[in-house]
Design an enzyme around this catalytic site. Structure first.
Site, PDB file in Angstrom:
ATOM      1  N   HIS A 358      15.681 -40.843  -0.574  1.00 28.28           N
ATOM      2  CA  HIS A 358      14.117 -40.683  -0.587  1.00 28.28           C
ATOM      3  C   HIS A 358      13.370 -39.254   0.705  1.00 28.28           C
ATOM      4  CE1 HIS A 358      10.127 -42.213   0.539  1.00 28.28           C
ATOM      5  NE2 HIS A 358      10.370 -43.029  -0.238  1.00 28.28           N
ATOM      6  N   GLU A 371       6.032 -43.457   0.262  1.00 20.06           N
ATOM      7  CA  GLU A 371       5.785 -42.736  -1.082  1.00 20.06           C
ATOM      8  C   GLU A 371       4.151 -42.541  -1.157  1.00 20.06           C
ATOM      9  OE1 GLU A 371       8.759 -42.733  -4.148  1.00 20.06           O
ATOM     10  OE2 GLU A 371       7.420 -43.443  -5.475  1.00 20.06           O
ATOM     11  N   ARG A 374       1.611 -40.098  -0.132  1.00 20.54           N
ATOM     12  CA  ARG A 374       1.558 -38.663  -0.899  1.00 20.54           C
ATOM     13  C   ARG A 374       0.463 -39.303  -2.147  1.00 20.54           C
ATOM     14  NH1 ARG A 374       6.817 -37.328  -2.764  1.00 20.54           N
ATOM     15  NH2 ARG A 374       7.344 -39.649  -1.223  1.00 20.54           N
ATOM     16  N   ARG A 395      12.048 -38.910  -6.867  1.00 22.19           N
ATOM     17  CA  ARG A 395      11.656 -38.733  -5.298  1.00 22.19           C
ATOM     18  C   ARG A 395      13.779 -37.700  -5.332  1.00 22.19           C
ATOM     19  NH1 ARG A 395      11.966 -45.043  -3.618  1.00 22.19           N
ATOM     20  NH2 ARG A 395       9.984 -45.203  -3.564  1.00 22.19           N
ATOM     21  N   HIS A 495      18.472 -44.093   1.182  1.00 22.06           N
ATOM     22  CA  HIS A 495      17.342 -44.612   0.867  1.00 22.06           C
ATOM     23  C   HIS A 495      17.336 -45.832  -0.271  1.00 22.06           C
ATOM     24  CE1 HIS A 495      13.058 -46.386   0.692  1.00 22.06           C
ATOM     25  NE2 HIS A 495      13.271 -46.694  -0.697  1.00 22.06           N
ATOM     26  N   HIS A 496      18.091 -45.488  -1.273  1.00 25.78           N
ATOM     27  CA  HIS A 496      18.726 -46.524  -1.994  1.00 25.78           C
ATOM     28  C   HIS A 496      19.951 -46.484  -2.520  1.00 25.78           C
ATOM     29  CE1 HIS A 496      17.336 -50.060  -4.865  1.00 25.78           C
ATOM     30  NE2 HIS A 496      17.978 -49.412  -5.588  1.00 25.78           N
ATOM     31  N   ARG A 535      16.218 -44.046  -8.839  1.00 17.82           N
ATOM     32  CA  ARG A 535      14.510 -45.054  -9.186  1.00 17.82           C
ATOM     33  C   ARG A 535      13.780 -45.343  -8.741  1.00 17.82           C
ATOM     34  NH1 ARG A 535      12.630 -47.976  -5.361  1.00 17.82           N
ATOM     35  NH2 ARG A 535      13.585 -47.859  -3.736  1.00 17.82           N
TER      36      ARG A 535
HETATM   37  P1  FAD Z   1      18.374 -57.073   0.447  1.00 13.31           P
HETATM   38  O1  FAD Z   1      16.515 -57.663   1.196  1.00 13.31           O
HETATM   39  O2  FAD Z   1      18.390 -56.135   1.585  1.00 13.31           O
HETATM   40  O3  FAD Z   1      19.175 -58.544   1.347  1.00 13.31           O
HETATM   41  C1  FAD Z   1      20.421 -58.095   0.781  1.00 13.31           C
HETATM   42  C2  FAD Z   1      20.493 -59.749   2.127  1.00 13.31           C
HETATM   43  O4  FAD Z   1      21.892 -59.864   1.987  1.00 13.31           O
HETATM   44  C3  FAD Z   1      20.302 -59.207   2.874  1.00 13.31           C
HETATM   45  O5  FAD Z   1      19.428 -60.074   4.287  1.00 13.31           O
HETATM   46  C4  FAD Z   1      21.662 -59.003   3.714  1.00 13.31           C
HETATM   47  O6  FAD Z   1      22.200 -59.573   5.318  1.00 13.31           O
HETATM   48  C5  FAD Z   1      22.622 -60.403   3.219  1.00 13.31           C
HETATM   49  N1  FAD Z   1      23.923 -60.480   3.045  1.00 13.31           N
HETATM   50  C6  FAD Z   1      24.570 -58.956   2.608  1.00 13.31           C
HETATM   51  N2  FAD Z   1      25.906 -59.455   2.660  1.00 13.31           N
HETATM   52  C7  FAD Z   1      26.246 -60.916   2.965  1.00 13.31           C
HETATM   53  C8  FAD Z   1      27.172 -61.421   3.026  1.00 13.31           C
HETATM   54  N3  FAD Z   1      28.103 -60.927   2.488  1.00 13.31           N
HETATM   55  N4  FAD Z   1      27.091 -62.699   3.399  1.00 13.31           N
HETATM   56  C9  FAD Z   1      25.447 -63.566   3.533  1.00 13.31           C
HETATM   57  N5  FAD Z   1      24.521 -62.679   3.261  1.00 13.31           N
HETATM   58  C10 FAD Z   1      24.820 -61.528   3.461  1.00 13.31           C
HETATM   59  N6  FAD Z   1      11.244 -50.542  -2.918  1.00 13.31           N
HETATM   60  C11 FAD Z   1      10.270 -51.309  -3.407  1.00 13.31           C
HETATM   61  O7  FAD Z   1      10.629 -51.388  -5.145  1.00 13.31           O
HETATM   62  N7  FAD Z   1       9.151 -50.841  -3.702  1.00 13.31           N
HETATM   63  C12 FAD Z   1       9.173 -50.507  -1.723  1.00 13.31           C
HETATM   64  O8  FAD Z   1       7.844 -50.268  -1.734  1.00 13.31           O
HETATM   65  C13 FAD Z   1      10.010 -50.123  -1.167  1.00 13.31           C
HETATM   66  N8  FAD Z   1      10.158 -50.050   0.327  1.00 13.31           N
HETATM   67  C14 FAD Z   1      11.034 -49.441   0.623  1.00 13.31           C
HETATM   68  C15 FAD Z   1      11.396 -49.248   2.108  1.00 13.31           C
HETATM   69  C16 FAD Z   1      12.105 -49.333   3.037  1.00 13.31           C
HETATM   70  C17 FAD Z   1      12.098 -49.120   3.711  1.00 13.31           C
HETATM   71  C18 FAD Z   1      13.515 -49.361   2.344  1.00 13.31           C
HETATM   72  C19 FAD Z   1      14.746 -49.894   2.583  1.00 13.31           C
HETATM   73  C20 FAD Z   1      13.960 -49.842   0.843  1.00 13.31           C
HETATM   74  C21 FAD Z   1      12.605 -49.978   0.162  1.00 13.31           C
HETATM   75  N9  FAD Z   1      12.323 -50.855  -0.908  1.00 13.31           N
HETATM   76  C22 FAD Z   1      10.947 -50.461  -2.266  1.00 13.31           C
HETATM   77  C23 FAD Z   1      13.763 -51.243  -2.250  1.00 13.31           C
HETATM   78  C24 FAD Z   1      14.170 -52.272  -1.901  1.00 13.31           C
HETATM   79  O9  FAD Z   1      13.557 -53.224  -0.427  1.00 13.31           O
HETATM   80  C25 FAD Z   1      15.212 -52.903  -1.726  1.00 13.31           C
HETATM   81  O10 FAD Z   1      16.006 -52.287  -3.092  1.00 13.31           O
HETATM   82  C26 FAD Z   1      15.485 -54.473  -1.991  1.00 13.31           C
HETATM   83  O11 FAD Z   1      14.624 -55.152  -1.501  1.00 13.31           O
HETATM   84  C27 FAD Z   1      16.649 -54.962  -2.241  1.00 13.31           C
HETATM   85  O12 FAD Z   1      16.407 -56.592  -2.290  1.00 13.31           O
HETATM   86  P2  FAD Z   1      17.825 -57.255  -2.264  1.00 13.31           P
HETATM   87  O13 FAD Z   1      17.760 -58.317  -1.763  1.00 13.31           O
HETATM   88  O14 FAD Z   1      18.640 -57.290  -3.636  1.00 13.31           O
HETATM   89  O15 FAD Z   1      18.714 -56.731  -1.007  1.00 13.31           O
HETATM   90  O1  MEZ Z   2      10.253 -48.181  -4.451  1.00 12.25           O
HETATM   91  C1  MEZ Z   2      10.455 -47.287  -2.477  1.00 12.25           C
HETATM   92  O2  MEZ Z   2      10.882 -48.002  -2.389  1.00 12.25           O
HETATM   93  C2  MEZ Z   2       8.535 -47.214  -2.218  1.00 12.25           C
HETATM   94  C3  MEZ Z   2       8.217 -47.481  -3.434  1.00 12.25           C
HETATM   95  C4  MEZ Z   2       8.920 -46.777  -1.312  1.00 12.25           C
HETATM   96  C5  MEZ Z   2       8.019 -45.811  -0.166  1.00 12.25           C
HETATM   97  O3  MEZ Z   2       8.048 -45.118  -0.475  1.00 12.25           O
HETATM   98  O4  MEZ Z   2       6.994 -46.569   0.227  1.00 12.25           O
END
Ligand code: FAD
Ligand code: MEZ
Length: 562
Positions: A358, A371, A374, A395, A495-496, A535
């Site tokens: 990112h 993002e 911006r 990105r 970031h991703h 992404r």
């Molecule tokens: P996560 O939300 O990461 O959840 C996974 C969970 O699994 C965690 O709680 C973890 O502890 C648990 N876990 C892992 N291993 C195990 C295990 N062995 N046993 C039990 N539990 C386990 N995306 C957007 O579309 N818009 C945004 O605005 C955006 N902003 C972002 C800002 C930041 C700072 C970050 C880091 C990411 C952002 N993203 C954004 C990306 C997006 O947030 C993530 O890609 C998405 O939330 C991932 O969701 P998930 O449910 O797949 O995983």
């Molecule tokens: O999708 C994302 O990761 C996102 C929109 C992050 C951000 O910059 O806010």
């Protein structure tokens, strides 16, 4: 008393925290309720002597015991990302060995040999957005579900999401008069992903994105604000009114929805093995509980929703060595467990080595500067104060361009108009990340950007004319005229992780022969294929909702039809 537990024991015996017979629940639900019954809710604990109040953090409904561990050294969970200097009670307590270190194969095997201690229909692994959406959907489809989370709190990377969730054809877009098409969403995602995405997955994402927003709203979410993210041709990034961060809001909504529907959520529970039957269909998992040790739980369906590997240094060094020393915006929970668990039983991986940087992570920090800052209007300049790219590009391009500038960092510059539109910027100010000047010249002097005044005056002309002669930015919602003026230093960081477990359109995990692995499903950042090599902002949360729901529904169907 030298720790929290002995202090309470002296005061009113062990039962002031634990139930009788002495038993610690894996989620420490009882213990946390006990804390609150004596000390009050977080709001009541707000302490105006503290510059930062950890009890009103964006982590939402974090548990008391996530920081105040009874028998162990307390840890300020906020410091996983921040550097708050804060006194905690019983800080001198000796730290115990981490309960969730290396996976113990011997104990895992013993649990399998002992056989299941419990049987459910669907096990969901990981309580981020994908996991919650899957668990709620499976439960609503009539399955007996348990959602295991390794951390002491739910939310994962999802609760850090800042900018928003992408959707096409929503009432929000209609109200703002924005013309958009499913095909445009599809094309933007494919172009952003360098056409390496799985087209079938992208079609589903685009087609079901509006329904994902509607579903979140039906669970209580507010996604009424709209903004544009990099690589999108129109405003389709939805977020709460006032421009608040989307992640904490969505995760909070999902937590409440899961509770209302009696979804069994268990914290401090790490899945360390997916167990298969002789015919290779899913038999269950081995869960390592913080307080209950190793046990097998049987289920016909398992949904992997464990997120990405953006905080697993070894995996980053292996798959993307060029990024191994970069900072990361990710939660400490993003350790790639799901990828390791699936690989171990023969799952195939897609684009596993594609990691996204990112462009705007606060320099020398782990704090993402969204993002959408911006998108709302900020410009990006180098250390001399000159623009060097269309701020709304994708990105990968923006990150590469920053790394080509002197000192490999940049500044985002904006004015008070932007602060008024974007709640989350107040948070950056609160964290001391913003430089501030009453005039552009003053800001230029403070930050050493000698050419900033000319850049701002040129940009204001482009903005007034609606044409960016310098870099072709085609959306310039704000000029730089209203004091005070602000700047924040940014640099690229991990970031991703785009790559992960290979899945089909029904969220089935695929094996090396591309056949579905019976009973194994995956959704969210643990999967690969949807985002290609890069992404687009806002597409990950959409992914977690669309494919989380598909995974949950299909996992329930598979288990109930068996
Ligand atoms: P996560 O939300 O990461 O959840 C996974 C969970 O699994 C965690 O709680 C973890 O502890 C648990 N876990 C892992 N291993 C195990 C295990 N062995 N046993 C039990 N539990 C386990 N995306 C957007 O579309 N818009 C945004 O605005 C955006 N902003 C972002 C800002 C930041 C700072 C970050 C880091 C990411 C952002 N993203 C954004 C990306 C997006 O947030 C993530 O890609 C998405 O939330 C991932 O969701 P998930 O449910 O797949 O995983
Ligand atoms: O999708 C994302 O990761 C996102 C929109 C992050 C951000 O910059 O806010």
């Amino acid at each position: 008393s030298d720790n929290l537990a002995s202090f309470h024991a002296e005061m009113d015996s062990c039962q002031s925290c634990h139930t009788k017979p002495l038993k610690v629940s894996d989620s420490e639900t009882h213990e946390n309720a006990q804390c609150k019954s004596c000390h009050g809710d977080y709001a009541e604990l707000a302490n105006d002597k503290l510059h930062f109040d950890p009890h009103t953090s964006h982590l939402g409904d974090i548990n008391c015991t996530s920081c105040h561990s009874g028998h162990d050294k307390p840890q300020l969970t906020c410091n996983n990302c921040h550097n708050f200097d804060m006194e905690m009670p019983f800080a001198e307590t000796k730290a115990k060995k981490k309960w969730d270190g290396a996976w113990d194969q011997e104990k895992i095997q013993k649990a399998i040999d002992k056989g299941p201690v419990e049987t459910v229909d669907v096990i969901v692994v990981g309580a981020g957005s994908a996991g919650f959406n899957a668990a709620i959907s499976a439960k609503m489809a009539g399955a007996k579900v348990v959602l295991f989370e390794k951390a002491a709190y739910t939310g994962g990377n999802s609760m850090l999401a800042a900018g928003g969730i992408n959707a096409v054809g929503t009432p929000q877009q209609k109200k703002k008069g924005i013309e958009d098409k499913v095909e445009w969403y599809y094309e933007d995602a494919m172009k952003g992903g360098r056409y390496q995405n799985d087209p079938k997955l992208v079609h589903i994402l685009a087609e079901q994105s509006a329904d994902a927003v509607k579903w979140l709203e039906s669970l209580g979410a507010n996604l009424n604000d709209l903004k544009r993210s990099g690589g999108a041709r129109v405003e389709r990034t939805h977020r709460p009114s006032g421009g608040a961060s989307v992640g904490p809001h969505i995760v909070d909504t999902l937590r409440k929805a899961a509770k209302e529907r009696d979804v069994d959520v268990r914290l401090n529970s790490r899945i360390e093995k997916i167990v298969l039957n002789d015919d290779k269909s899913v038999a269950g998992v081995v869960v390592h509980g913080r307080h209950s040790g190793y046990n097998m739980v049987a289920a016909d369906s398992v949904v992997l929703a464990t997120g990405g590997y953006g905080m697993n240094k070894e995996m980053i060094a292996y798959y993307r060595p060029t990024m191994k020393d970069m900072t990361s915006s990710n939660n400490v929970t993003a350790t790639g467990d799901g990828i390791l668990l699936a690989k171990e039983i023969g799952a195939s991986m897609t684009d596993i080595d594609w990691v996204q940087a990112h462009p705007t992570i606060g320099k020398d920090s782990r704090i993402l500067i969204s993002e959408t800052v911006r998108g709302v209007g900020a410009i990006m300049v180098n250390t001399d104060g000159e623009r060097f790219i269309d701020e709304l590009t994708t990105r990968d391009r923006a990150s590469d361009a920053i790394l080509k500038q002197k000192d490999q960092y940049a500044w985002l510059v904006f004015d008070e108009q932007l602060v008024a539109k974007k709640k989350m910027v107040r948070g950056y100010d609160h964290l001391g990340m913003l430089s501030k000047g009453n005039t552009i010249e003053e800001l230029a002097k403070i930050t050493g950007m000698s050419k900033l005044s000319k850049t701002a005056s040129d940009y204001n002309k482009y903005q007034a004319a609606g044409k960016d002669d310098a870099f072709g930015r085609d959306d310039m919602p704000l000029n730089l005229t209203k004091p005070p003026f602000y700047a924040v230093k940014v640099a690229p960081g991990i970031h991703h992780t785009m790559g992960g477990v290979a899945v089909d359109t029904d969220a089935n995990v695929l094996n090396l022969q591309s056949w579905k692995m019976s009973g194994l499903f995956a959704a969210g950042e643990v999967t690969g294929g949807l985002h290609g090599f890069n992404r687009l902002g806002g597409n990950a949360i959409a992914d977690t909702v669309v494919f989380g729901r598909i995974a949950g529904e299909n996992a329930a169907k598979h288990a109930l039809e068996k």
